[in-house]
Design a protein around this motif. Sequence first.
Motif, PDB file in Angstrom:
ATOM      1  N   SER A  38       0.838  -1.195   0.000  1.00  0.00           N
ATOM      2  CA  SER A  38       0.000   0.000   0.000  1.00  0.00           C
ATOM      3  C   SER A  38       0.870   1.240   0.000  1.00  0.00           C
ATOM      4  O   SER A  38       2.004   1.233   0.487  1.00  0.00           O
ATOM      5  CB  SER A  38      -0.910   0.022   1.229  1.00  0.00           C
ATOM      6  N   HIS A  39       0.315   2.318  -0.577  1.00  0.00           N
ATOM      7  CA  HIS A  39       0.936   3.631  -0.450  1.00  0.00           C
ATOM      8  C   HIS A  39       0.283   4.431   0.682  1.00  0.00           C
ATOM      9  O   HIS A  39       0.720   5.548   0.967  1.00  0.00           O
ATOM     10  CB  HIS A  39       0.809   4.407  -1.763  1.00  0.00           C
ATOM     11  N   HIS A  40      -0.741   3.853   1.302  1.00  0.00           N
ATOM     12  CA  HIS A  40      -1.397   4.505   2.440  1.00  0.00           C
ATOM     13  C   HIS A  40      -0.644   4.126   3.719  1.00  0.00           C
ATOM     14  O   HIS A  40      -0.937   3.107   4.352  1.00  0.00           O
ATOM     15  CB  HIS A  40      -2.857   4.078   2.529  1.00  0.00           C
ATOM     16  N   LEU A  41       0.336   4.925   4.079  1.00  0.00           N
ATOM     17  CA  LEU A  41       1.228   4.545   5.176  1.00  0.00           C
ATOM     18  C   LEU A  41       0.549   4.597   6.539  1.00  0.00           C
ATOM     19  O   LEU A  41       0.882   3.807   7.427  1.00  0.00           O
ATOM     20  CB  LEU A  41       2.474   5.433   5.155  1.00  0.00           C
ATOM     21  N   ASN A  42      -0.391   5.504   6.742  1.00  0.00           N
ATOM     22  CA  ASN A  42      -1.133   5.519   8.003  1.00  0.00           C
ATOM     23  C   ASN A  42      -1.963   4.256   8.149  1.00  0.00           C
ATOM     24  O   ASN A  42      -2.064   3.687   9.247  1.00  0.00           O
ATOM     25  CB  ASN A  42      -2.038   6.755   8.074  1.00  0.00           C
ATOM     26  N   GLU A  43      -2.550   3.814   7.046  1.00  0.00           N
ATOM     27  CA  GLU A  43      -3.309   2.565   7.040  1.00  0.00           C
ATOM     28  C   GLU A  43      -2.406   1.385   7.378  1.00  0.00           C
ATOM     29  O   GLU A  43      -2.745   0.540   8.213  1.00  0.00           O
ATOM     30  CB  GLU A  43      -3.934   2.383   5.661  1.00  0.00           C
ATOM     31  N   ALA A  44      -1.235   1.330   6.753  1.00  0.00           N
ATOM     32  CA  ALA A  44      -0.292   0.240   7.004  1.00  0.00           C
ATOM     33  C   ALA A  44       0.199   0.237   8.446  1.00  0.00           C
ATOM     34  O   ALA A  44       0.345  -0.821   9.067  1.00  0.00           O
ATOM     35  CB  ALA A  44       0.890   0.350   6.046  1.00  0.00           C
ATOM     36  N   GLU A  45       0.448   1.426   8.975  1.00  0.00           N
ATOM     37  CA  GLU A  45       0.936   1.527  10.360  1.00  0.00           C
ATOM     38  C   GLU A  45      -0.066   0.954  11.343  1.00  0.00           C
ATOM     39  O   GLU A  45       0.303   0.271  12.311  1.00  0.00           O
ATOM     40  CB  GLU A  45       1.218   2.996  10.687  1.00  0.00           C
ATOM     41  N   ALA A  46      -1.350   1.202  11.097  1.00  0.00           N
ATOM     42  CA  ALA A  46      -2.389   0.712  12.003  1.00  0.00           C
ATOM     43  C   ALA A  46      -2.720  -0.760  11.776  1.00  0.00           C
ATOM     44  O   ALA A  46      -3.080  -1.475  12.720  1.00  0.00           O
ATOM     45  CB  ALA A  46      -3.649   1.558  11.830  1.00  0.00           C
ATOM     46  N   PHE A  47      -2.571  -1.233  10.534  1.00  0.00           N
ATOM     47  CA  PHE A  47      -3.060  -2.555  10.156  1.00  0.00           C
ATOM     48  C   PHE A  47      -2.032  -3.664  10.312  1.00  0.00           C
ATOM     49  O   PHE A  47      -2.367  -4.791  10.692  1.00  0.00           O
ATOM     50  CB  PHE A  47      -3.538  -2.489   8.697  1.00  0.00           C
ATOM     51  N   CYS A  48      -0.763  -3.372  10.029  1.00  0.00           N
ATOM     52  CA  CYS A  48       0.248  -4.428   9.901  1.00  0.00           C
ATOM     53  C   CYS A  48       0.911  -4.770  11.228  1.00  0.00           C
ATOM     54  O   CYS A  48       1.203  -3.888  12.041  1.00  0.00           O
ATOM     55  CB  CYS A  48       1.324  -4.005   8.898  1.00  0.00           C
ATOM     56  N   THR A  49       1.181  -6.057  11.414  1.00  0.00           N
ATOM     57  CA  THR A  49       1.959  -6.482  12.578  1.00  0.00           C
ATOM     58  C   THR A  49       3.452  -6.268  12.339  1.00  0.00           C
ATOM     59  O   THR A  49       4.205  -6.009  13.272  1.00  0.00           O
ATOM     60  CB  THR A  49       1.697  -7.961  12.890  1.00  0.00           C
ATOM     61  N   ARG A  50       3.888  -6.405  11.088  1.00  0.00           N
ATOM     62  CA  ARG A  50       5.266  -6.124  10.691  1.00  0.00           C
ATOM     63  C   ARG A  50       5.268  -5.506   9.300  1.00  0.00           C
ATOM     64  O   ARG A  50       4.342  -5.741   8.516  1.00  0.00           O
ATOM     65  CB  ARG A  50       6.142  -7.391  10.691  1.00  0.00           C
ATOM     66  N   VAL A  51       6.298  -4.738   9.009  1.00  0.00           N
ATOM     67  CA  VAL A  51       6.428  -4.145   7.679  1.00  0.00           C
ATOM     68  C   VAL A  51       7.875  -4.250   7.211  1.00  0.00           C
ATOM     69  O   VAL A  51       8.805  -4.378   8.020  1.00  0.00           O
ATOM     70  CB  VAL A  51       5.991  -2.659   7.648  1.00  0.00           C
ATOM     71  N   ALA A  52       8.044  -4.185   5.896  1.00  0.00           N
ATOM     72  CA  ALA A  52       9.368  -4.058   5.290  1.00  0.00           C
ATOM     73  C   ALA A  52       9.274  -2.943   4.260  1.00  0.00           C
ATOM     74  O   ALA A  52       8.296  -2.860   3.518  1.00  0.00           O
ATOM     75  CB  ALA A  52       9.802  -5.357   4.631  1.00  0.00           C
TER      76      ALA A  52
END
Length: 247
Positions: free
Chosen positions: A191-205
């Motif tokens: 995703s390019h929605h970083l606020n969404e990813a921050e709230a949704f993901c348990t881990r990111v790369a």
Amino acid sequence: MIQVNELSKKYKGAEAYSVYKLDLTIKAGAIFGLLGPNGAGKTTLISMLSSLLRPTSGSFSIDDLNYREHKNRLKQLIGIVPQEYALYPSLTAYENLWYFGSMYGLKGDRLKKKILEHIEILGLSSFADKKIVNFSGGMKRRINLIASIMHRPKVLFLDEPTVGVDVQSKNVIMDYLAQLNAAGTTILYTSHHLNEAEAFCTRVAIIDLGTIVCKGTPKALITQHQDAKNLEDVFLARTGKALRDHA
């Protein structure tokens, strides 16, 4: 659940690798966010992991099944929601879901029950017999999602699942994805929605130029980067502020 070892992809005629010697481990039950600028290699990586694209080198396995030896079995374990709509516009929502469900081996009353169950959950029951060509972007996204999960995949690949949708559709989609994850589906999500990813993901790369530049929990990455208040600050710190127009 997903193990990637030195995976690389160089397209014919390209000067550089789209993905280069990438290593990645994703545990079962994770919601893993793959973030990066345009052209960073996100879609190429997902295309390889879903067996749509042959790697140039390296290897990967899903649920301990190596893609070279168990390609057909791997396809049965996964669902994929592509960035572009993968639907037949001249067919109704129900007809599209019947077609894709049949491809996964579902049939008869079992398939009918699953279709009706999912379109109700995602608020589309009154549109089941309407043609996709008349649907809004958010409605198409929801049908696209249903088409990928009726067979209860162990791993779900999501390439920009909320791009171009209204706020209400986005909330319905994200809530449903959280339910799928809670029921045991491992999710790999771009995703390019970083606020969404921050709230949704348990881990990111964060991936750039085909390689991973950092990975961890959103909270840990924010803590590790001085002056970062959120995941967007981390993203800009690691990939820069230059435009990434890509064709």
